[in-house]
Design an enzyme around this catalytic site. Sequence first.
Site: not given
Length: 727
Positions: A195-196, A597, A672, A704
């Site tokens: 994800e990051e 978000s 999510d 999400h």
Amino acid sequence: MNQFNRYALVTGLLVISFFGACAQGKMKVTLEDVFKKNTFYEQSVRGINWMNDGQYYSSQINMMGYPQVVKMNVATGQQESILLDGKVLGLNFSSYSFNSDESKALVATDVESIYRRSSKGVFYVVDLASGEKQQLMNGEKISYATLSPDNDKVAFIKDNNLYTVDLATNDLTQITTDGSWNQVINGAADWVYEEEFSMAQAFKWSPDGKKIAFIRFDESEVPEFNMQLWGPLYPADYKFKYPKAGEKNSEVSIYVYDLASGQSTKMDSGQETDIYLPRIYWTKDPNQLAFIRLNRLQNQLDLFHADASTGESELIISESSATYVDLNYNDDLQYLSDGKSFIRTSEQDGYKHIYHHEMDGTLIRQITTGNWEVTSMVGIDEKAKKIYFISAEASPMERNFYEIGLNGKGKKALTPEKGTHRINMSPDHRFFIDYHTTTQQPSRITLNKSNGELVTVLEDNASLRNIVSSFALGKKEFFSFPTVDGTELNGYMIKPTDFDPNKKYPVLMYVYGGPGSQNVLNSWGGTRDMWHQALVAEGIFVACIDNRGTGGRGRDFKHSTYANLGALETIDQIEGGKYLAKLPFIDEERVGIWGWSYGGYMSSLALMKGSDVFKAAIAVAPVTTWRYYDTIYTERYLQTPQLNPSGYDDNSPIMHVNKLKGNFLLIHGTGDDNVHFQNTVDLVDALITADKQFETFYYPNRNHGIYGGNTTWHLYSMMTDFLKRKL
């Protein structure tokens, strides 16, 4: 128009605030146009794969419902042959890649998404000469299948373990054996790295195909998050490892597997285990691996070179910051073919620029300089001693393509037209494909020589232009204004096409606002932009402002929100609301804001802390306390909650519910995996405790993105209804 252009695949709903006067007879954009009829499809050119001889490239198209990979002549832009035909092969493949000599292709079918970037599918190797296909793993689903540089093997991940298969004998080698769900992952990223750090595959072949480097994730001590999946008689528990801020991360290590010996060697990344190892690279030496190490707080980035046979490593470059060193701005590392130097990017002087180093890390020179950002390196032509890059030099709201000499001289704009240019350049640097858009122009895709000279237009979206011209669309107008401390912020607004300066209009602000992001760009927008056009058609102004902390304006502007997310950003959005409310044609009693978000976090805070300005807000999938979000993203900007508790709590919407006065719509998907539904549950509980009325809606099992089937239509219809009622 040639055959390729006629059948170029549609890549999505990419639509925009296109300039159009509200001439008599023009249609208004409706929700049905955007979400039911798919009126505003944009054509594109996808699946580009430049071929070895420099005279051709391949591209994936759709022909009568079947995928094809066609060979295109660079000089003419014309199709010359069909390389892969899904109908003939009996394969409905969704992606493809070639081996190094272009004798074989690897194609993926029946692909199943896992998280944002991860997937698994059934893979085949196709012999391009004979058309024969070879199925890998007897049709079992695998991930990240990758051909070796020497054409002999394919490496892939299955059940958290790394494998290779010999294409000649079909012999299977299992490189790792300790992979296990929620315990150990070999060669693929864990959830938070995916994800990051924008990575899913975590292995790489050496240049000679004799070794494979891979990252091992031991996530056995990472806390599990439990997400219920609704539907069965007894809802199922889905448990996965998710490190929330301040909690334990995976322990990561790097290994190199030698195919000849069958042995794996661990690379030395230091004694500290609470670190990140987000990147591995092979240098031009097939026995030298490079990797990046970040400390837990991400304020020190180290580049190492390691001996792939012994694991011994040497620190080459170390960069530190009082705030954080952003990997996204230090992620263009390329080793030159002479084996003597490398090129990288860094924002160490305040803006992201390009640097040239000797192999021991000694700086040769800073190649680009100035109070503007290089947004990405595109290519390095070593023979011509040129670097090609995209930058925001003309304006933070523009992206143009440039060349510059390795000596830092001779910088030249290759795409002088205003707007946003996305570039795909051939490996021999003789040609590039330019995906060019503006707020008023959908993608115009051209093939160009390296000096910028046009070869041919591949797609100009003439059909979409004709469709758009028949609708009364508001023009996106840019503006800027100073905040309370004098900082100039950029924004845009969309006026109704029948705008009457003597009337008072409601205004809806759209916000994201997270670190390094940008919404205010001279580019063709997406589905949300077209929804905004549908609102404009109903007489609602739409506006957007990039607050402090956003991208394109240098390190200091972006890092100004460090250790206190939500504080300055909310001030800027409130100031933006005040600025708009003072315009003579805006009704100050009908100012709203919405976001998704990070934008949902912002819209929630804006409504609560700016209750004298905002009368309505929509928050979709919002973070409501950073204590619930993941380690890598959150700690980069806030440190850990143990070190900086006030940074986590002072601007949590949960702490400001007593200030709510306006109309609030809160939306979340229960499935999510990114911003957990837990965020909304806790905010709802706090609002109830504070005796505040609001509206809320949840989407069962949606992630999400909140999509699938009728979901998107339902979501935007509901939000439109709320705005009509409350704004």
